[in-house]
Design an enzyme around this catalytic site. Structure first.
Site, PDB file in Angstrom:
ATOM      1  N   SER A  74      -1.835  11.538   3.852  1.00 23.77           N
ATOM      2  CA  SER A  74      -0.991  10.253   3.765  1.00 23.77           C
ATOM      3  C   SER A  74      -0.287  10.415   2.213  1.00 23.77           C
ATOM      4  O   SER A  74      -0.793   9.926   1.263  1.00 23.77           O
ATOM      5  CB  SER A  74      -1.949   8.904   3.719  1.00 23.77           C
ATOM      6  N   THR A  76       0.819  -1.039   0.041  1.00 28.67           N
ATOM      7  CA  THR A  76      -0.048   0.144   0.055  1.00 28.67           C
ATOM      8  C   THR A  76       0.947   1.378  -0.017  1.00 28.67           C
ATOM      9  O   THR A  76       0.333   2.292  -0.305  1.00 28.67           O
ATOM     10  CB  THR A  76      -0.948  -0.164   1.204  1.00 28.67           C
ATOM     11  N   MET A  97      -2.985   5.309  -1.688  1.00 30.09           N
ATOM     12  CA  MET A  97      -4.158   4.743  -1.508  1.00 30.09           C
ATOM     13  C   MET A  97      -4.340   3.173  -0.808  1.00 30.09           C
ATOM     14  O   MET A  97      -4.571   2.383  -1.687  1.00 30.09           O
ATOM     15  CB  MET A  97      -4.665   4.521  -2.764  1.00 30.09           C
ATOM     16  N   HIS A  98      -4.230   3.204   0.436  1.00 29.49           N
ATOM     17  CA  HIS A  98      -4.075   1.944   1.355  1.00 29.49           C
ATOM     18  C   HIS A  98      -5.039   1.083   1.023  1.00 29.49           C
ATOM     19  O   HIS A  98      -5.165  -0.209   0.463  1.00 29.49           O
ATOM     20  CB  HIS A  98      -3.916   2.196   2.657  1.00 29.49           C
ATOM     21  N   ASP A  99      -6.233   1.383   1.217  1.00 31.08           N
ATOM     22  CA  ASP A  99      -7.661   0.577   1.358  1.00 31.08           C
ATOM     23  C   ASP A  99      -7.958   0.075  -0.175  1.00 31.08           C
ATOM     24  O   ASP A  99      -8.303  -0.784  -0.101  1.00 31.08           O
ATOM     25  CB  ASP A  99      -8.518   1.312   1.907  1.00 31.08           C
TER      26      ASP A  99
END
Length: 304
Positions: free
Chosen positions: A223, A191, A232-234
């Site tokens: 972030s 991520t 864009m982690h999720d």
């Protein structure tokens, strides 16, 4: 054939992008959403999720979930997402309400009604999933797999070694990883590579109304930055469902540290098999960044 999924989330600005992808990716059939305390309180994450569903005018049932971790005091990520969790855009008022049952029971009921096993996607703390697995073990055969955004094989983002979603409820994560269900873990190893570039971010206001909304939210997202790019982690958990070839996975034994003074919430990922324990998680370790960015552009162009 579209893949049926249930999404457990804690919106959260990057959650909003993941929800958009889950709704508009033609390969996916988002059938249920549940909320959990994480980035902000569960009351706020529920409000934010309902605002997004109203924004896109979609009728997906939503259940409010756990307000606190299983055994410890709650923590949040308001410093990353703002006090409301989704500051920056003025959503239209609505009268939508969550279902009248807790999230884990809503997941149980939907699993038991489904004609085939369903993929669960969890992009917040794992409290609701742990409650489901511990209180309703009869549901396990109806879970095709669990795909999570959480954990790390290396460094953390809220402590030196722990990633926020796991650290927010380590006991829940430990319960889930011990459960025996199939798990795919999209952690910080991938991520942190999942960056939307400044050039792409600048195009969002002209893309569509979703692009305008996300661009407004991104101005409050911490972030990364609009000037250097945003992580864009999720969204990685959704991307894996649609484009698994973009990810390099390795089966590993993964445990969650719940006791350490400095290491609580760490995902201990035994990449080299030092512990001699059987793998229980497919761990994403690398990402085709260009392919990911291309897919994001394609799916957001489909949004309303």
């Amino acid at each position: 054939m579209r893949l049926p999924i249930f999404l457990d989330t804690d919106p959260g600005i990057d959650d909003a992008v993941a929800i958009a992808a889950a709704i508009f990716a033609p390969e996916l059939d988002l059938q249920l959403m549940t909320t959990v305390a994480g980035n902000v309180s569960v009351e706020k994450t529920t409000r934010n999720a309902l605002q997004l569903l109203h924004f896109w005018n979609v009728d997906i049932p939503l259940a409010q979930g756990a307000a606190v971790p299983l055994v410890r005091a709650p923590r949040d990520a308001a410093s990353v997402h703002g006090e409301s969790g989704m500051a920056g855009y003025d959503f239209v008022e609505h009268n939508r309400q969550p279902l009248g049952i807790p999230a884990f029971l809503a997941i149980r009921d939907a699993l038991m009604r489904a004609p085939e096993p369903v993929t669960l996607v969890a992009i917040g703390p794992l409290t609701n999933i742990a409650l489901l697995l511990s209180q309703c073990p009869e549901c396990k055969p109806y879970i095709r797999r669990l795909v999570i955004m959480g954990g790390s094989a290396g460094r953390g983002n809220c402590t030196p070694n722990a990633e926020f979603n796991i650290a927010a409820d380590p006991e829940a994560a430990a319960c889930v990883f011990r459960s025996g269900i199939e798990i795919v873990m999209c952690g910080l190893d991938v991520t942190n590579q999942a960056i939307l570039t400044p050039d792409y971010l600048a195009t969002l206001p002209e893309l569509n109304r979703t692009g305008k909304m996300l661009h407004a939210l991104f101005s409050h997202y911490r972030s990364g930055s609009m000037q250097s790019g945003l992580r864009m982690h999720d969204l990685c958990a959704i991307a894996w469902l649609v484009r698994p070839e973009l990810f390099t996975l390795k089966p590993c034994f993964v445990a969650v540290e719940t006791q350490g003074e400095f290491t609580s919430g760490t995902t201990v990922v035994d990449i080299d098999g030092c512990l001699g324990k059987p793998a229980n998680v497919q761990v994403a370790l690398d990402l085709d960044v260009k392919g990911f960015q291309q897919w994001v552009a394609e799916v957001l162009a489909l949004a309303l």
